[in-house]
Design a protein around this motif. Structure first.
Motif, short mmCIF file in Angstrom:
data_model
loop_
_atom_site.label_atom_id
_atom_site.label_comp_id
_atom_site.label_asym_id
_atom_site.label_seq_id
_atom_site.Cartn_x
_atom_site.Cartn_y
_atom_site.Cartn_z
N UNK A 1 -1.77 7.73 -1.93
CA UNK A 1 -1.94 7.84 0.11
C UNK A 1 -1.42 8.80 0.16
N UNK A 2 -0.21 9.50 -0.63
CA UNK A 2 0.25 10.73 0.06
C UNK A 2 -1.13 11.87 -0.23
N UNK A 3 -1.62 11.96 -1.21
CA UNK A 3 -2.84 12.41 -1.52
C UNK A 3 -4.46 12.52 -0.81
N UNK A 4 -4.76 11.18 -0.17
CA UNK A 4 -5.48 11.42 0.77
C UNK A 4 -5.36 11.84 1.84
N UNK B 1 -4.52 2.16 3.17
CA UNK B 1 -3.90 1.20 3.29
C UNK B 1 -4.42 -0.15 3.41
N UNK B 2 -4.94 -0.94 4.83
CA UNK B 2 -4.89 -2.17 4.20
C UNK B 2 -5.84 -2.55 5.18
N UNK C 1 -5.19 -2.83 9.11
CA UNK C 1 -4.62 -1.41 10.08
C UNK C 1 -5.91 -1.32 10.48
N UNK C 2 -7.09 -1.31 9.59
CA UNK C 2 -7.65 -0.27 10.24
C UNK C 2 -8.83 -1.29 11.38
N UNK C 3 -8.43 -2.47 10.83
CA UNK C 3 -8.60 -3.78 12.12
C UNK C 3 -8.46 -3.09 13.60
#
Length: 271
Positions: free
Chosen positions: A66-69, A113-114, A117-119
């Motif tokens: 996640x940190x790389x992204x 992430x999930x 969360x996007x929604x």
């Protein structure tokens, strides 16, 4: 002499610091006072709040991924910001582009992430879009805010100006908001006794659009800039049936299209 020069440098430094302070305070004031900016700020800030409050739930491998992204998204955003800062002519257009890029990257990262969360972010941005809009530039420069009756009177009864360059806009249009400072800033440079600048808000007076051949349909022709000479239209931008993007409406483009430099030189030379 040397002492005087030193004082001058200190004075210039003080002026620069004052200007930067004023710009910073104006940005902070806009973020707090304008719902459009405030809601965007709170939405973006919510990601960091969620990110740090749930970080202990991530495995070391996922946290590293996640940190790389996030770093990749940040690098891409900074690169786009630098490009737009050079290419974009107006502050309003630059802010609109940056918010769009930030939304895209935030939605992309939230997918990592999930999807729930996007929604959430997509719903938040939809609510912001429905209930708020980017505030337009409020300065008029040397241009005049005109009603249709005032414009008709100026064109038919004559006045001190031979030419009138009028912008027909609607502040319900995002394109008009992005370009809302172009005409006022042009008016500061080119307004004189031979040419005046004005703005008519067709959002307030939609029935006036047909009188000047401006379409409010889909796609509309807003903003439309028309140059009048002695009550007669002699030029407009964009042309009728032309599809112009907000990026096409720049001070340089309008200056060239309406030959504003020539009008200014004619005035200076007394023609």
């Amino acid at each position: 002499m040397g002492k005087k020069g030193k004082n001058t440098n200190n004075g210039e430094s003080d002026v620069d610091r004052t200007q930067y302070y004023d710009i910073t305070m104006n940005i902070l004031f806009a973020m707090v006072s304008e719902p459009y900016y405030l809601l965007h700020f709170l939405t973006f800030f919510s990601y960091f709040s969620i990110r740090f409050s749930t970080s202990q739930l991530f495995s070391p491998e996922f946290a590293a991924h996640l940190l790389r992204r996030e770093l990749q998204a940040l690098l891409a955003f900074v690169t786009l910001t630098a490009v737009k800062m050079v290419k974009e002519e107006t502050w309003d257009g630059f802010v609109a582009d940056m918010l769009l890029f930030a939304k895209i990257f935030l939605v992309g990262i939230s997918l990592v992430v999930d999807y729930h969360l996007t929604l959430w972010f997509m719903l938040a941005f939809l609510v912001i879009y429905i209930f708020t809009q980017q505030p337009p530039y409020t300065g008029l420069g040397s241009s005049a805010q005109l009603t249709p009756l005032q414009l008709e009177a100026l064109l038919t009864e004559g006045g001190t100006s031979k030419f009138w360059l009028v912008e027909f806009r609607s502040l319900f249009s995002s394109t008009c908001i992005r370009t809302s400072r172009v005409l006022p800033e042009l008016s500061i440079t080119f307004s004189n006794k031979n040419i005046s600048f004005g703005v008519v808000d067709l959002g307030l007076f939609p029935n006036t659009a047909a009188r000047f051949g401006v379409s409010l349909g889909i796609p509309d022709q807003l903003p439309t800039f028309i140059l009048f000479e002695n009550a007669e239209e002699i030029s407009r931008f964009p042309e009728i049936n032309s599809v112009a993007k907000a990026s096409d409406i720049t001070k340089k483009r309008l200056c060239r299209h309406f030959e504003l430099d020539k009008h200014l030189l004619d005035y200076v030379s007394g023609k």
